[in-house]
Design a protein around this motif. Structure first.
Motif, PDB file in Angstrom:
ATOM      1  N   ALA A  18     -14.790 -36.784  51.943  1.00  0.00           N
ATOM      2  CA  ALA A  18     -14.367 -37.714  53.006  1.00  0.00           C
ATOM      3  C   ALA A  18     -13.013 -37.878  53.388  1.00  0.00           C
ATOM      4  CB  ALA A  18     -14.582 -38.939  52.440  1.00  0.00           C
ATOM      5  N   ALA A  19     -12.035 -36.872  52.664  1.00  0.00           N
ATOM      6  CA  ALA A  19     -10.656 -36.465  53.427  1.00  0.00           C
ATOM      7  C   ALA A  19     -10.601 -35.279  53.987  1.00  0.00           C
ATOM      8  CB  ALA A  19      -9.660 -36.646  51.928  1.00  0.00           C
ATOM      9  N   GLY A  20     -11.839 -34.819  54.277  1.00  0.00           N
ATOM     10  CA  GLY A  20     -11.789 -33.204  55.103  1.00  0.00           C
ATOM     11  C   GLY A  20     -11.697 -33.506  56.682  1.00  0.00           C
ATOM     12  N   GLN A  21     -11.773 -32.507  57.180  1.00  0.00           N
ATOM     13  CA  GLN A  21     -11.705 -32.401  58.867  1.00  0.00           C
ATOM     14  C   GLN A  21     -12.667 -33.160  59.449  1.00  0.00           C
ATOM     15  OE1 GLN A  21     -10.877 -29.145  60.952  1.00  0.00           O
ATOM     16  NE2 GLN A  21     -12.353 -27.801  59.759  1.00  0.00           N
ATOM     17  N   SER A  62     -15.057 -35.319  58.374  1.00  0.00           N
ATOM     18  CA  SER A  62     -15.005 -36.658  57.913  1.00  0.00           C
ATOM     19  C   SER A  62     -14.014 -37.429  58.896  1.00  0.00           C
ATOM     20  CB  SER A  62     -14.943 -36.777  56.414  1.00  0.00           C
ATOM     21  OG  SER A  62     -15.982 -36.331  55.812  1.00  0.00           O
ATOM     22  N   TYR A  63     -12.966 -36.968  59.115  1.00  0.00           N
ATOM     23  CA  TYR A  63     -11.854 -37.527  60.107  1.00  0.00           C
ATOM     24  C   TYR A  63     -12.187 -38.021  61.172  1.00  0.00           C
ATOM     25  CZ  TYR A  63      -7.128 -39.131  61.074  1.00  0.00           C
ATOM     26  OH  TYR A  63      -5.984 -39.922  61.251  1.00  0.00           O
ATOM     27  N   SER A  64     -13.598 -37.257  61.690  1.00  0.00           N
ATOM     28  CA  SER A  64     -14.065 -37.780  62.913  1.00  0.00           C
ATOM     29  C   SER A  64     -15.353 -38.579  62.541  1.00  0.00           C
ATOM     30  CB  SER A  64     -14.479 -36.646  63.883  1.00  0.00           C
ATOM     31  OG  SER A  64     -15.407 -36.776  64.802  1.00  0.00           O
ATOM     32  N   LEU A  65     -16.174 -38.044  61.542  1.00  0.00           N
ATOM     33  CA  LEU A  65     -17.440 -38.603  61.182  1.00  0.00           C
ATOM     34  C   LEU A  65     -17.358 -40.103  60.926  1.00  0.00           C
ATOM     35  CD1 LEU A  65     -20.382 -38.148  60.865  1.00  0.00           C
ATOM     36  CD2 LEU A  65     -19.794 -37.220  58.563  1.00  0.00           C
ATOM     37  N   ILE A  66     -16.204 -40.502  59.943  1.00  0.00           N
ATOM     38  CA  ILE A  66     -16.321 -41.804  59.316  1.00  0.00           C
ATOM     39  C   ILE A  66     -15.768 -42.701  60.207  1.00  0.00           C
ATOM     40  CG2 ILE A  66     -14.644 -43.234  57.816  1.00  0.00           C
ATOM     41  CD1 ILE A  66     -14.251 -40.651  55.997  1.00  0.00           C
ATOM     42  N   PHE A  67     -14.962 -42.320  61.262  1.00  0.00           N
ATOM     43  CA  PHE A  67     -14.583 -43.339  62.211  1.00  0.00           C
ATOM     44  C   PHE A  67     -15.698 -43.631  63.315  1.00  0.00           C
ATOM     45  CE2 PHE A  67     -10.795 -41.889  60.270  1.00  0.00           C
ATOM     46  CZ  PHE A  67     -10.184 -43.086  60.031  1.00  0.00           C
ATOM     47  N   LEU A  88     -19.256 -48.489  53.650  1.00  0.00           N
ATOM     48  CA  LEU A  88     -19.070 -46.925  53.497  1.00  0.00           C
ATOM     49  C   LEU A  88     -18.866 -46.426  52.042  1.00  0.00           C
ATOM     50  CD1 LEU A  88     -16.514 -46.464  56.417  1.00  0.00           C
ATOM     51  CD2 LEU A  88     -19.043 -45.877  56.489  1.00  0.00           C
ATOM     52  N   HIS A  89     -19.254 -45.470  51.487  1.00  0.00           N
ATOM     53  CA  HIS A  89     -19.135 -44.898  50.340  1.00  0.00           C
ATOM     54  C   HIS A  89     -18.612 -43.429  50.525  1.00  0.00           C
ATOM     55  CE1 HIS A  89     -22.351 -47.449  47.625  1.00  0.00           C
ATOM     56  NE2 HIS A  89     -21.677 -48.010  48.766  1.00  0.00           N
ATOM     57  N   LEU A  90     -17.272 -43.520  49.935  1.00  0.00           N
ATOM     58  CA  LEU A  90     -16.381 -41.984  50.381  1.00  0.00           C
ATOM     59  C   LEU A  90     -16.140 -41.406  49.007  1.00  0.00           C
ATOM     60  CD1 LEU A  90     -14.110 -43.848  52.898  1.00  0.00           C
ATOM     61  CD2 LEU A  90     -16.595 -42.768  53.469  1.00  0.00           C
ATOM     62  N   LEU A  91     -16.680 -40.126  49.019  1.00  0.00           N
ATOM     63  CA  LEU A  91     -16.419 -39.613  47.825  1.00  0.00           C
ATOM     64  C   LEU A  91     -15.348 -38.136  47.988  1.00  0.00           C
ATOM     65  CD1 LEU A  91     -17.612 -38.506  45.021  1.00  0.00           C
ATOM     66  CD2 LEU A  91     -19.259 -37.209  46.214  1.00  0.00           C
ATOM     67  N   GLU A  92     -14.753 -37.884  47.148  1.00  0.00           N
ATOM     68  CA  GLU A  92     -13.779 -36.741  47.286  1.00  0.00           C
ATOM     69  C   GLU A  92     -13.722 -36.351  45.808  1.00  0.00           C
ATOM     70  OE1 GLU A  92     -12.204 -34.716  48.593  1.00  0.00           O
ATOM     71  OE2 GLU A  92     -12.581 -34.877  50.608  1.00  0.00           O
ATOM     72  N   GLY A 150     -18.892 -32.586  51.988  1.00  0.00           N
ATOM     73  CA  GLY A 150     -17.542 -31.956  50.966  1.00  0.00           C
ATOM     74  C   GLY A 150     -18.218 -30.842  50.432  1.00  0.00           C
ATOM     75  N   SER A 151     -17.353 -29.574  50.658  1.00  0.00           N
ATOM     76  CA  SER A 151     -17.772 -28.117  50.189  1.00  0.00           C
ATOM     77  C   SER A 151     -16.640 -27.426  51.091  1.00  0.00           C
ATOM     78  CB  SER A 151     -18.949 -27.765  50.513  1.00  0.00           C
ATOM     79  OG  SER A 151     -19.233 -27.873  51.666  1.00  0.00           O
ATOM     80  N   ARG A 152     -16.263 -26.138  50.448  1.00  0.00           N
ATOM     81  CA  ARG A 152     -15.109 -25.374  51.127  1.00  0.00           C
ATOM     82  C   ARG A 152     -15.763 -24.859  52.480  1.00  0.00           C
ATOM     83  NH1 ARG A 152     -13.621 -19.956  48.376  1.00  0.00           N
ATOM     84  NH2 ARG A 152     -13.132 -19.133  50.121  1.00  0.00           N
ATOM     85  N   PRO A 153     -14.860 -24.724  53.627  1.00  0.00           N
ATOM     86  CA  PRO A 153     -15.306 -24.012  55.026  1.00  0.00           C
ATOM     87  C   PRO A 153     -14.868 -22.547  54.736  1.00  0.00           C
ATOM     88  CG  PRO A 153     -13.284 -25.341  54.951  1.00  0.00           C
ATOM     89  CD  PRO A 153     -13.748 -25.197  53.711  1.00  0.00           C
ATOM     90  N   ARG A 154     -15.637 -21.875  55.653  1.00  0.00           N
ATOM     91  CA  ARG A 154     -15.172 -20.225  55.612  1.00  0.00           C
ATOM     92  C   ARG A 154     -14.088 -20.163  56.522  1.00  0.00           C
ATOM     93  NH1 ARG A 154     -19.203 -17.086  59.880  1.00  0.00           N
ATOM     94  NH2 ARG A 154     -19.488 -18.913  61.364  1.00  0.00           N
ATOM     95  N   GLY A 155     -13.696 -19.147  56.076  1.00  0.00           N
ATOM     96  CA  GLY A 155     -12.327 -18.608  57.162  1.00  0.00           C
ATOM     97  C   GLY A 155     -12.783 -17.289  57.943  1.00  0.00           C
ATOM     98  N   PRO A 156     -12.043 -16.801  58.551  1.00  0.00           N
ATOM     99  CA  PRO A 156     -12.266 -15.766  59.617  1.00  0.00           C
ATOM    100  C   PRO A 156     -12.786 -14.587  58.905  1.00  0.00           C
ATOM    101  CG  PRO A 156     -10.050 -16.431  60.089  1.00  0.00           C
ATOM    102  CD  PRO A 156     -10.447 -17.048  58.688  1.00  0.00           C
ATOM    103  N   GLY A 157     -13.726 -13.735  59.266  1.00  0.00           N
ATOM    104  CA  GLY A 157     -14.193 -12.650  58.617  1.00  0.00           C
ATOM    105  C   GLY A 157     -15.464 -12.860  57.537  1.00  0.00           C
TER     106      GLY A 157
END
Ligand SMILES: NC(=O)C1=CN([C@@H]2O[C@H](COP(=O)(O)OP(=O)(O)OC[C@H]3O[C@@H](n4cnc5c(N)ncnc54)[C@H](O)[C@@H]3O)[C@@H](O)[C@H]2O)C=CC1
Ligand SMILES: O=C([O-])CC(=O)C(=O)O
Length: 326
Positions: A12-15, A17-22, A38-42, A88-95
């Motif tokens: 919920a503190a990720g990028q 969610s910063y759009s989704l929650i609102f 709203l139930h927000l997990l981090e 909530g989970s890690r996003p990928r980076g380039p490559g």
């Protein structure tokens, strides 16, 4: 006003969610008459950042938000929820390919599957967004035996929306004019965005574009769009992912009025896809339920693409089988 529904959002503190929650708080998911809790997990390390998000939600004075539960405990986050958006989970980076995240993220979804099983309402609707989304959803479902099969789904809606938009731009039309795009299979670079059943302005899409553009431009562009966003933005798609998550859940909850959308759901053997994987299918939704569209004719080209993405999902499943509950 109706009784409030409980909606869990993880990461919920990720990028995203910063759009989704609102947007959920503003009523974009269930409409302007449905109050929400709203139930927000981090994770513990992100609880300060989450507190900042909660402050901002409060500062919006949203008419529909009745309460906010902010927690680092999945059992609290999923208590009595009606909807769960597992971001909530890690996003990928380039490559990286999305499946390179499997090791980092799979464990999260076995823990959260168990917590859903122990705490959520039995008719909870769950959408897994965190990558690799299909296989993470499978892990969650395998750890939630008391949640009826099919209530845990994964997101291919961003790919579906991307496909609509690419085709509309090519033909100088609006995305609204594009009907029955299908994204089969995995939310990965093997996905098959299929135009063979698609109509634009009520005429077959494939009569309006040439086969070379379809095979060598459209399909790879949609398959690689996530990587293109990462290259351009330096971070993976966020607002568009949130928008697709809202589309997926809203359509599931409120219905598609006959329109076909794409959802990754447990395969039931339809179109010869092996049961036991989460596969992107064409669906229609009505009365809070989705239904796989049956009886579409599949040509050899489509069949081979559908098989390639099925094979990848079967491989991903093999890699995480040790995380399935007993
Ligand atoms: N299915 C799809 O179409 C799409 C999926 N994604 C995926 O969504 C995921 C999230 O993306 P972003 O928001 O950009 O990442 P982000 O890194 O900005 O946010 C992820 C948040 O999840 C939190 N988190 C990590 N482990 C957690 C756990 N066990 N419980 C609760 N929260 C936890 C992190 O602390 C972080 O705040 C990524 O895996 C990304 O690849 C992104 C775009 C589209
Ligand atoms: O590409 C990524 O890693 C993020 C994602 O899933 C997408 O934008 O489709």
């Amino acid at each position: 006003m109706k009784e409030p529904v409980r909606i869990a959002i993880t990461g919920a503190a990720g990028q995203i969610s910063y759009s989704l929650i609102f947007r959920i708080a503003a009523g974009d998911l269930l409409g302007p008459k449905q109050p929400v809790i709203l139930h927000l997990l981090e994770i513990p390390q992100a609880m300060d950042a989450l507190e900042g998000v909660v402050m901002e939600v409060n500062d919006c004075a949203f008419p529909l938000v009745r309460d906010i539960v902010a927690t680092d405990d999945p059992n609290v986050a999923f208590k009595d929820i009606d909807y769960g958006l597992l971001v909530g989970s890690r996003p990928r980076g380039p490559g990286m390919e999305r499946k390179d995240l499997l090791e980092a993220n799979a464990e999260i979804f076995s823990v959260q599957g168990k917590a859903l099983n122990d705490n959520a309402k039995r008719d909870v609707k769950v959408l897994v967004v965190g990558n690799p989304a299909n296989t993470n959803a499978l892990i969650a479902a395998e750890n939630a035996p008391d949640i009826p099969s099919g209530q845990i789904t994964a997101m291919v809606r961003l790919d579906h929306n991307r496909a609509k938009s690419q085709l509309a731009q090519k033909l100088g039309k609006h995305a609204n004019d594009v009907k029955t795009v299908i994204v089969w299979g995995n939310h990965s670079s093997t996905q098959f965005p299929d135009l063979s059943h698609c109509k634009v302005d009520d005429k077959p899409a494939l009569d309006q574009v040439d086969q070379d553009w379809y095979e060598n431009d459209f399909i790879p562009t949609v398959q690689q769009r996530g990587a293109a966003i990462i290259k351009a933005r330096g971070a993976s798609s966020a607002a568009s992912a949130a928008s697709a998550a809202i589309d997926h859940m809203r359509d599931w909850a409120l219905g598609t009025e006959g329109y076909v959308v794409s959802m990754a759901v447990p395969s039931d053997g339809s179109y010869g896809i092996e049961p036991g994987i989460m596969y992107g299918y064409p669906v229609t939704c009505d009365g809070g339920k989705y239904k796989i569209v049956e009886g579409l004719e599949i040509d050899d080209f489509s069949r081979s693409r559908m098989k390639a993405t099925e094979d990848e999902l079967r491989e991903e499943r093999e890699a995480v089988k040790h995380l399935f509950g007993k």
